[in-house]
Design an enzyme around this catalytic site. Structure first.
Site, PDB file in Angstrom:
ATOM      1  N   TYR A 107       0.823  -1.220   0.000  1.00  0.00           N
ATOM      2  CA  TYR A 107       0.000   0.000   0.000  1.00  0.00           C
ATOM      3  C   TYR A 107       0.859   1.274   0.000  1.00  0.00           C
ATOM      4  O   TYR A 107       0.446   2.290  -0.557  1.00  0.00           O
ATOM      5  CB  TYR A 107      -1.018  -0.028   1.155  1.00  0.00           C
ATOM      6  CG  TYR A 107      -2.088  -1.073   0.898  1.00  0.00           C
ATOM      7  CD1 TYR A 107      -3.098  -0.854  -0.044  1.00  0.00           C
ATOM      8  CD2 TYR A 107      -2.034  -2.315   1.516  1.00  0.00           C
ATOM      9  CE1 TYR A 107      -4.042  -1.837  -0.335  1.00  0.00           C
ATOM     10  CE2 TYR A 107      -2.980  -3.311   1.236  1.00  0.00           C
ATOM     11  CZ  TYR A 107      -3.975  -3.068   0.312  1.00  0.00           C
ATOM     12  OH  TYR A 107      -4.897  -4.037   0.012  1.00  0.00           O
ATOM     13  N   ARG A 118       1.431   1.809  -3.630  1.00  0.00           N
ATOM     14  CA  ARG A 118       0.220   2.325  -4.297  1.00  0.00           C
ATOM     15  C   ARG A 118       0.035   3.819  -3.955  1.00  0.00           C
ATOM     16  O   ARG A 118      -0.328   4.621  -4.791  1.00  0.00           O
ATOM     17  CB  ARG A 118      -1.034   1.573  -3.849  1.00  0.00           C
ATOM     18  CG  ARG A 118      -1.025   0.069  -3.971  1.00  0.00           C
ATOM     19  CD  ARG A 118      -1.360  -0.385  -5.369  1.00  0.00           C
ATOM     20  NE  ARG A 118      -0.218  -0.306  -6.262  1.00  0.00           N
ATOM     21  CZ  ARG A 118       0.843  -1.124  -6.218  1.00  0.00           C
ATOM     22  NH1 ARG A 118       0.915  -2.095  -5.350  1.00  0.00           N
ATOM     23  NH2 ARG A 118       1.842  -0.972  -7.064  1.00  0.00           N
ATOM     24  N   GLN A 160     -15.341   2.263  -6.026  1.00  0.00           N
ATOM     25  CA  GLN A 160     -14.617   1.138  -5.420  1.00  0.00           C
ATOM     26  C   GLN A 160     -13.134   1.476  -5.353  1.00  0.00           C
ATOM     27  O   GLN A 160     -12.361   0.739  -4.757  1.00  0.00           O
ATOM     28  CB  GLN A 160     -14.802  -0.124  -6.266  1.00  0.00           C
ATOM     29  CG  GLN A 160     -16.243  -0.573  -6.381  1.00  0.00           C
ATOM     30  CD  GLN A 160     -16.387  -1.637  -7.467  1.00  0.00           C
ATOM     31  OE1 GLN A 160     -16.197  -2.816  -7.237  1.00  0.00           O
ATOM     32  NE2 GLN A 160     -16.726  -1.212  -8.660  1.00  0.00           N
ATOM     33  N   HIS A 203     -14.611   1.095  -0.663  1.00  0.00           N
ATOM     34  CA  HIS A 203     -13.513   0.168  -0.341  1.00  0.00           C
ATOM     35  C   HIS A 203     -12.356   0.868   0.374  1.00  0.00           C
ATOM     36  O   HIS A 203     -11.251   0.340   0.412  1.00  0.00           O
ATOM     37  CB  HIS A 203     -13.002  -0.517  -1.607  1.00  0.00           C
ATOM     38  CG  HIS A 203     -13.966  -1.514  -2.183  1.00  0.00           C
ATOM     39  ND1 HIS A 203     -13.846  -2.058  -3.441  1.00  0.00           N
ATOM     40  CD2 HIS A 203     -15.083  -2.078  -1.651  1.00  0.00           C
ATOM     41  CE1 HIS A 203     -14.841  -2.908  -3.662  1.00  0.00           C
ATOM     42  NE2 HIS A 203     -15.613  -2.926  -2.599  1.00  0.00           N
ATOM     43  N   CYS A 217       0.712   5.585  16.285  1.00  0.00           N
ATOM     44  CA  CYS A 217      -0.508   6.375  16.069  1.00  0.00           C
ATOM     45  C   CYS A 217      -0.291   7.810  16.551  1.00  0.00           C
ATOM     46  O   CYS A 217       0.144   8.015  17.689  1.00  0.00           O
ATOM     47  CB  CYS A 217      -1.680   5.736  16.828  1.00  0.00           C
ATOM     48  SG  CYS A 217      -3.174   6.770  16.803  1.00  0.00           S
ATOM     49  N   CYS A 273      -2.960   8.170  19.852  1.00  0.00           N
ATOM     50  CA  CYS A 273      -2.821   7.428  21.127  1.00  0.00           C
ATOM     51  C   CYS A 273      -1.383   6.998  21.408  1.00  0.00           C
ATOM     52  O   CYS A 273      -1.107   6.420  22.465  1.00  0.00           O
ATOM     53  CB  CYS A 273      -3.762   6.227  21.154  1.00  0.00           C
ATOM     54  SG  CYS A 273      -3.276   4.885  20.028  1.00  0.00           S
ATOM     55  N   GLY A 299     -16.289   1.415 -15.705  1.00  0.00           N
ATOM     56  CA  GLY A 299     -14.939   0.866 -15.499  1.00  0.00           C
ATOM     57  C   GLY A 299     -14.819  -0.155 -14.392  1.00  0.00           C
ATOM     58  O   GLY A 299     -13.827  -0.167 -13.670  1.00  0.00           O
ATOM     59  N   GLU A 318     -14.887  -3.349 -22.025  1.00  0.00           N
ATOM     60  CA  GLU A 318     -15.399  -4.601 -22.608  1.00  0.00           C
ATOM     61  C   GLU A 318     -16.660  -4.988 -21.834  1.00  0.00           C
ATOM     62  O   GLU A 318     -16.962  -4.372 -20.811  1.00  0.00           O
ATOM     63  CB  GLU A 318     -14.345  -5.705 -22.464  1.00  0.00           C
ATOM     64  CG  GLU A 318     -13.970  -5.894 -21.014  1.00  0.00           C
ATOM     65  CD  GLU A 318     -12.671  -6.657 -20.776  1.00  0.00           C
ATOM     66  OE1 GLU A 318     -11.996  -6.990 -21.753  1.00  0.00           O
ATOM     67  OE2 GLU A 318     -12.382  -6.899 -19.612  1.00  0.00           O
TER      68      GLU A 318
HETATM   69  P1  OAD Z   1     -11.196  -4.756 -12.252  1.00  0.00           P
HETATM   70  O1  OAD Z   1      -9.731  -4.763 -12.517  1.00  0.00           O
HETATM   71  O2  OAD Z   1     -11.806  -6.013 -11.790  1.00  0.00           O
HETATM   72  O3  OAD Z   1     -11.988  -4.302 -13.570  1.00  0.00           O
HETATM   73  C1  OAD Z   1     -11.638  -3.158 -14.270  1.00  0.00           C
HETATM   74  C2  OAD Z   1     -12.564  -3.033 -15.473  1.00  0.00           C
HETATM   75  O4  OAD Z   1     -12.243  -1.804 -16.123  1.00  0.00           O
HETATM   76  C3  OAD Z   1     -12.431  -4.149 -16.508  1.00  0.00           C
HETATM   77  O5  OAD Z   1     -13.715  -4.679 -16.836  1.00  0.00           O
HETATM   78  C4  OAD Z   1     -11.819  -3.435 -17.732  1.00  0.00           C
HETATM   79  O6  OAD Z   1     -12.318  -3.935 -18.965  1.00  0.00           O
HETATM   80  C5  OAD Z   1     -12.267  -2.023 -17.530  1.00  0.00           C
HETATM   81  N1  OAD Z   1     -11.362  -1.010 -18.115  1.00  0.00           N
HETATM   82  C6  OAD Z   1     -10.023  -1.041 -18.244  1.00  0.00           C
HETATM   83  N2  OAD Z   1      -9.566   0.084 -18.813  1.00  0.00           N
HETATM   84  C7  OAD Z   1     -10.654   0.861 -19.060  1.00  0.00           C
HETATM   85  C8  OAD Z   1     -10.852   2.141 -19.640  1.00  0.00           C
HETATM   86  N3  OAD Z   1      -9.836   2.888 -20.096  1.00  0.00           N
HETATM   87  N4  OAD Z   1     -12.119   2.624 -19.724  1.00  0.00           N
HETATM   88  C9  OAD Z   1     -13.169   1.892 -19.278  1.00  0.00           C
HETATM   89  N5  OAD Z   1     -13.053   0.674 -18.725  1.00  0.00           N
HETATM   90  C10 OAD Z   1     -11.820   0.165 -18.607  1.00  0.00           C
HETATM   91  O7  OAD Z   1     -11.454  -3.558 -11.218  1.00  0.00           O
HETATM   92  P2  OAD Z   1     -12.752  -3.285 -10.316  1.00  0.00           P
HETATM   93  O8  OAD Z   1     -13.985  -3.744 -10.994  1.00  0.00           O
HETATM   94  O9  OAD Z   1     -12.671  -1.889  -9.864  1.00  0.00           O
HETATM   95  O10 OAD Z   1     -11.262  -4.316  -4.212  1.00  0.00           O
HETATM   96  O11 OAD Z   1     -12.457  -4.242  -9.078  1.00  0.00           O
HETATM   97  C11 OAD Z   1     -13.356  -4.240  -8.004  1.00  0.00           C
HETATM   98  C12 OAD Z   1     -12.594  -4.458  -6.718  1.00  0.00           C
HETATM   99  O12 OAD Z   1     -11.796  -5.626  -6.834  1.00  0.00           O
HETATM  100  C13 OAD Z   1     -11.597  -3.372  -6.370  1.00  0.00           C
HETATM  101  O13 OAD Z   1     -12.179  -2.285  -5.704  1.00  0.00           O
HETATM  102  C14 OAD Z   1     -10.631  -4.088  -5.491  1.00  0.00           C
HETATM  103  C15 OAD Z   1     -10.484  -5.370  -6.273  1.00  0.00           C
HETATM  104  O14 OAD Z   1     -10.117  -6.496  -5.571  1.00  0.00           O
HETATM  105  C16 OAD Z   1     -10.516  -4.347  -3.098  1.00  0.00           C
HETATM  106  O15 OAD Z   1      -9.315  -4.242  -3.101  1.00  0.00           O
HETATM  107  C17 OAD Z   1     -11.320  -4.527  -1.848  1.00  0.00           C
END
Ligand code: OAD
Length: 237
Positions: A56, A59, A94, A112, A139, A142, A179, A207
């Site tokens: 993290y 990130r 998310q 998230h 922290c 505390c 997305g 997609e």
């Molecule tokens: P994903 O990586 O699962 O999906 C990303 C989506 O974005 C895919 O369907 C791609 O096709 C699409 N994509 C990529 N580039 C794009 C663009 N330029 N324009 C539009 N779409 C595009 O990510 P999330 O769905 O956000 O959770 O994942 C959900 C959660 O899973 C995240 O919040 C995270 C992860 O594990 C935690 O960490 C708790």
């Protein structure tokens, strides 16, 4: 006057992809390099907190090298435009990055968690930081060492502000997903909730997602272009 005035938008990693932030499940995505159970579960954190903090920290450092793209900016424009017309927008993300904030959006729910938020599990204090943390970090409230974890919702944990999200979906006219792969619940289920309540639904994604068939309309392509086009339609409609 716009016809639609109350909109809920759900975003996922795809909206930040054109800013240079890796998605999770696409080819080359984060979960290819880092096993999800090691860096995104309470069990992984208990087993190796140093690894999780380093993940993290990296990130969080990445945030300093990226900036919002036209899709983030279009959603901020939509929020302002709807308010001017007496409407309302709720942005549920998310994503744990801060690109919606930097793009100008205000009413944002980070279901998230957030990379720039830290959580002391000793005193429950949450605080903003762009810095680095280790399993020995102290922290600022505390003074207890070793109890600070990333304020990220891991698998097996409850996403934030579920009541507010459900209320927003209940009260909206249009639910839009941008997305996201639709692989993670409860976020992936909000389209079905919206449909069952008679709301209009739209998906914008590179997609077809796992839940594409639930939407009235799907638009495929890059968010940077498609979101701006859609926002213009709403604000000029
Ligand atoms: P994903 O990586 O699962 O999906 C990303 C989506 O974005 C895919 O369907 C791609 O096709 C699409 N994509 C990529 N580039 C794009 C663009 N330029 N324009 C539009 N779409 C595009 O990510 P999330 O769905 O956000 O959770 O994942 C959900 C959660 O899973 C995240 O919040 C995270 C992860 O594990 C935690 O960490 C708790």
């Amino acid at each position: 006057m716009t016809k639609i005035k109350n909109i809920v938008v759900l975003t996922g990693a795809g909206i930040s992809a054109e800013s240079g932030i890796k998605t999770f499940r696409d080819t080359g995505g984060l979960w290819e390099d880092y096993p999800v159970e090691q860096v995104a579960t309470p069990q992984g954190y208990a087993a190796d907190p140093d690894l999780v903090h380093r993940f993290y920290n990296a990130r969080r450092k990445d945030l300093k090298t990226v900036k919002p793209n036209p899709a983030h900016e279009a959603l901020a424009r939509l929020e302002k435009g709807l308010i001017e017309k007496g409407g309302y927008m709720t942005l549920i993300t998310q994503n744990v990055d801060d690109l919606h904030e930097r793009g100008g959006s205000e009413n944002i729910i980070h279901m998230h968690g957030e990379l720039t938020s830290q959580w002391c599990t000793a005193c429950q204090h949450k605080f903003y930081s762009q810095g680095e943390f280790t399993p020995k970090s102290i922290c600022p409230k505390c003074d207890v060492a070793g109890k600070i974890r990333p304020d990220i919702v891991w698998f097996g944990e409850m996403p934030y502000r579920m009541d507010t999200i459900e209320l927003a979906v209940m009260n909206c006219e249009l639910f839009v997903s941008i997305g996201t792969s639709g692989a993670v619940y409860p976020a992936a289920g909000y389209v079905q909730m919206a449909r069952s309540l008679g709301k209009q639904t739209l998906e914008i994604n590179l997609e077809r997602s796992e839940g594409s068939h639930h939407f009235h309309e799907t638009r495929q392509g890059k968010a940077g272009k498609l979101v701006s086009v859609w926002v213009d339609e709403i604000l000029n409609g």
